[in-house]
Design an enzyme around this catalytic site. Sequence first.
Site, short mmCIF file in Angstrom:
data_model
loop_
_atom_site.label_atom_id
_atom_site.label_comp_id
_atom_site.label_asym_id
_atom_site.label_seq_id
_atom_site.Cartn_x
_atom_site.Cartn_y
_atom_site.Cartn_z
N ASP A 171 0.86 -1.19 0.00
CA ASP A 171 0.00 0.00 0.00
C ASP A 171 0.90 1.24 0.00
O ASP A 171 1.77 1.36 0.85
CB ASP A 171 -0.89 -0.01 1.24
CG ASP A 171 -1.89 -1.16 1.19
OD1 ASP A 171 -2.44 -1.43 0.11
OD2 ASP A 171 -2.12 -1.78 2.24
N LYS A 218 0.29 10.03 0.79
CA LYS A 218 0.28 11.34 1.46
C LYS A 218 1.44 11.41 2.44
O LYS A 218 1.69 10.45 3.18
CB LYS A 218 -1.02 11.53 2.24
CG LYS A 218 -2.19 11.77 1.33
CD LYS A 218 -3.43 12.10 2.11
CE LYS A 218 -4.59 12.22 1.15
NZ LYS A 218 -5.85 11.81 1.70
N ASP A 230 4.23 0.56 -8.20
CA ASP A 230 3.84 1.35 -9.38
C ASP A 230 3.71 2.81 -8.99
O ASP A 230 3.31 3.62 -9.80
CB ASP A 230 2.47 0.87 -9.89
CG ASP A 230 1.40 1.04 -8.82
OD1 ASP A 230 1.65 0.62 -7.67
OD2 ASP A 230 0.35 1.65 -9.11
N THR A 253 0.59 -9.75 -10.85
CA THR A 253 -0.42 -9.84 -9.79
C THR A 253 -1.64 -9.02 -10.21
O THR A 253 -1.58 -8.23 -11.15
CB THR A 253 0.11 -9.28 -8.45
OG1 THR A 253 0.35 -7.88 -8.63
CG2 THR A 253 1.38 -9.99 -8.00
N ARG A 254 -2.71 -9.19 -9.46
CA ARG A 254 -3.93 -8.46 -9.75
C ARG A 254 -3.67 -6.94 -9.68
O ARG A 254 -4.11 -6.17 -10.51
CB ARG A 254 -4.99 -8.83 -8.70
CG ARG A 254 -6.36 -8.63 -9.24
CD ARG A 254 -7.48 -9.06 -8.38
NE ARG A 254 -7.25 -10.13 -7.42
CZ ARG A 254 -8.15 -10.46 -6.51
NH1 ARG A 254 -9.27 -9.81 -6.44
NH2 ARG A 254 -7.92 -11.42 -5.65
N GLU A 298 -0.80 -5.37 -10.08
CA GLU A 298 0.05 -4.91 -11.20
C GLU A 298 -0.79 -4.71 -12.46
O GLU A 298 -0.61 -3.73 -13.18
CB GLU A 298 1.17 -5.92 -11.47
CG GLU A 298 2.08 -5.46 -12.61
CD GLU A 298 3.07 -6.52 -13.07
OE1 GLU A 298 3.38 -7.45 -12.31
OE2 GLU A 298 3.54 -6.38 -14.21
C1 LIG Z 1 -1.84 -2.90 -2.88
S1 LIG Z 1 -2.17 -4.48 -2.28
C2 LIG Z 1 -1.13 -5.54 -3.28
C3 LIG Z 1 -1.51 -6.97 -3.18
C4 LIG Z 1 -0.66 -7.95 -4.00
N1 LIG Z 1 0.70 -8.00 -3.51
C5 LIG Z 1 -0.70 -7.63 -5.46
O1 LIG Z 1 0.34 -7.23 -6.01
O2 LIG Z 1 -1.78 -7.79 -6.08
C6 LIG Z 1 -1.32 -4.52 -0.72
C7 LIG Z 1 -1.73 -5.70 0.14
O3 LIG Z 1 -0.95 -5.74 1.33
C8 LIG Z 1 -1.77 -6.12 2.40
N2 LIG Z 1 -1.13 -5.62 3.63
C9 LIG Z 1 -0.89 -4.34 3.95
N3 LIG Z 1 -0.25 -4.25 5.12
C10 LIG Z 1 -0.06 -5.52 5.55
C11 LIG Z 1 0.52 -6.08 6.71
N4 LIG Z 1 1.04 -5.30 7.67
N5 LIG Z 1 0.52 -7.41 6.85
C12 LIG Z 1 -0.04 -8.21 5.89
N6 LIG Z 1 -0.59 -7.73 4.76
C13 LIG Z 1 -0.62 -6.40 4.60
C14 LIG Z 1 -3.11 -5.46 2.10
O4 LIG Z 1 -4.18 -6.09 2.75
C15 LIG Z 1 -3.18 -5.62 0.58
O5 LIG Z 1 -3.83 -6.81 0.20
#
Ligand SMILES: C[S@@+](CC[C@H](N)C(=O)[O-])C[C@H]1O[C@@H](n2cnc3c(N)ncnc32)[C@H](O)[C@@H]1O
Length: 232
Positions: free
Chosen positions: A137, A141, A173, A211-212, A214
Amino acid sequence: MPEADKQRQAFQFYGRRKGRPLRKGRQFLFDELLPRITIPLTPGVALDPATLFAPKKHAVWLEIGFGGGEHLAHQAANHPDIGFLGCEVFDGGIASCLSHIDERKLDNVRIHPEDARKLLAVLEPRSVERVFLLFPDPWHKRRHAQRRFVNPGNLDRLAALMRAGGELRIASDDPIYQEWTLRHVPVHPAFQWTALSPADWLERPADAVETRYEKKARAAGRVPMFFRFLRR
Ligand SMILES: C[S@@+](CC[C@H](N)C(=O)[O-])C[C@H]1O[C@@H](n2cnc3c(N)ncnc32)[C@H](O)[C@@H]1O
């Protein structure tokens, strides 16, 4: 302070944990498969992840925030001799990952359906060879910068639990997060950026899958970057 309160304070989480109600099949996997492959954790007690796999694996790899689990399942299917640890907090993502595990009959994946930092806190030093952090994530900000997973504290933990010669892969990204990653990781004494030319960060590693997240990023015109760091 009671242990549960200390944990809550140390691992404050800002993302999303719950989505729409799970479909029946996925709920079944959540109830039946997940408990069998959940990593047993006791706060404060060290965990050697090699003990989670029988027969013993050559090495253990870890994916943090696996989203729908497509990359984790792909790697696990291609490397049956490796034990995989996957962390994710979002129930819809965990359920999707469980379907991949079930469909591909993977027996080398263990799941931490919780904040990855709780797992990082107990993994034994030098117990993991490779770590994937794909599209974390961005928290773009400035006032949310301290929520970014790439930060000095988490890098110290990763450095401690990774083996020398191992690899930390971070994809993003988001231009702010890309710059942030390059500002924090290569200056850490444990990590060395291995890129020699732009192709090394503009092309997804050949052994990975899209990944989804990406896919969405590319559809929106953003440019993913793939950074690979050597654990010295
Ligand atoms: C932007 S998404 C990307 C997901 C995946 N890696 C992809 O590329 O499709 C970030 C993911 O990290 C997970 N996440 C964020 N902080 C985390 C944490 N401290 N422990 C485990 N998962 C976490 C979120 O729930 C989310 O599914």
